[in-house]
Design an enzyme around this catalytic site. Structure first.
Site, PDB file in Angstrom:
ATOM      1  N   GLY A 164       0.875  -1.177   0.000  1.00 34.44           N
ATOM      2  CA  GLY A 164       0.000   0.000   0.000  1.00 34.44           C
ATOM      3  C   GLY A 164       0.901   1.213   0.000  1.00 34.44           C
ATOM      4  O   GLY A 164       1.483   1.553  -1.002  1.00 34.44           O
ATOM      5  N   THR A 165       1.022   1.872   1.097  1.00 39.80           N
ATOM      6  CA  THR A 165       2.189   2.650   1.477  1.00 39.80           C
ATOM      7  C   THR A 165       2.210   4.122   1.167  1.00 39.80           C
ATOM      8  O   THR A 165       1.521   4.604   0.278  1.00 39.80           O
ATOM      9  CB  THR A 165       3.476   2.024   0.900  1.00 39.80           C
ATOM     10  OG1 THR A 165       4.456   1.982   1.888  1.00 39.80           O
ATOM     11  CG2 THR A 165       4.006   2.689  -0.288  1.00 39.80           C
ATOM     12  N   THR A 166       3.054   4.812   1.932  1.00 37.35           N
ATOM     13  CA  THR A 166       3.510   6.163   1.608  1.00 37.35           C
ATOM     14  C   THR A 166       5.008   6.193   1.857  1.00 37.35           C
ATOM     15  O   THR A 166       5.463   5.821   2.941  1.00 37.35           O
ATOM     16  CB  THR A 166       2.824   7.219   2.488  1.00 37.35           C
ATOM     17  OG1 THR A 166       1.403   7.102   2.364  1.00 37.35           O
ATOM     18  CG2 THR A 166       3.252   8.621   2.073  1.00 37.35           C
TER      19      THR A 166
END
Length: 239
Positions: free
Chosen positions: A44-46
């Site tokens: 997913g992530t940032t």
């Protein structure tokens, strides 16, 4: 017309010669369907990369999800040392990103052994872009940050192999929220400590609104001497 030499290495995907093959052999292939990919662990992530007056700072969240619906892990380290003075983030499927990093590390070692010199960060970014384009790594979109004799560098690498350098960059599902924070707080020639606070602030903002990001922040500090990576469950520890 000259026919291709059948003794040369071929990709496992379409059996045609590929200009993106690594020096060690073939890029691994996969036969996963779209239904299979729904059950793959994804970051997913940032992820955020910032060039500073002292080096580079990289920040990521800690969440992995399964099919975008279930939080499968709350303590994923999404930034890894790729070189004595460079780090790379993991964005996309967990397995694909980990395979990407293993392959890239092997290629860097071979590059330096053959040439007898350290690879430049620009060359490392180009190699990473070739891997992203030529390999079955499930649409990864990593950030590369590193320091060499030419300066401090931050690159974003897109799934098609594009390599773009900037003073700061954001990738992942929470990028729109994090970019707003960086646009407001980024300044030229920040120290590493100042950049760590700005990067952590960007990750925190993304965690508040992006369901694919969460559970804390990993911060990597890259200098010409080493890469230091540390995780924080509580944002107050770094803000």
């Amino acid at each position: 017309m000259r026919q291709p030499d059948s003794s040369l290495p071929r990709t496992g995907q379409d059996h045609t010669l590929s200009p993106y093959e690594p020096e060690l052999g073939e890029v691994p292939s996969n036969d996963l369907s779209m239904a299979d990919l729904d059950n793959v662990n994804k970051t997913g992530t940032t992820t955020i990369g910032i060039s500073t007056a002292e080096g580079v700072v990289i920040a990521t969240d800690m969440r992995a999800s399964l099919g975008g619906r279930f939080v499968s892990n709350k303590n994923v380290q999404k930034v890894e040392q790729i070189h004595p003075s460079a780090a790379l983030t993991l964005v996309g499927s967990v397995g694909g990103a980990q395979s990407f990093i293993r392959s890239l590390r092997a290629e860097v070692d071979l590059y330096e052994a053959r040439r007898g010199e350290d690879i430049s960060i620009n060359a490392l970014a180009t190699l990473a872009g070739n891997f992203a384009r030529g390999g079955p790594f499930f649409a990864i979109n990593p950030i590369l940050g590193g320091v060499d004799d030419e300066g401090h560098h931050v690159y974003s690498i897109d799934p098609a192999g594009g390599v773009m350098k900037d003073d700061y960059t954001v990738t992942g599902s929470g990028l729109t929220v994090a970019y707003g924070t960086l646009e407001r707080e980024y300044e030229d020639d920040m120290t590493n400590e100042e950049a760590k606070r700005v990067a952590a602030s960007g990750i925190k903002a993304a965690v508040e609104r992006d369901t694919g990001s969460g559970n804390g922040v990993f911060l990597a500090t890259v200098t010409d001497e080493d890469v230091e990576i540390k995780g924080h469950k509580d944002f107050d520890e770094v803000l």
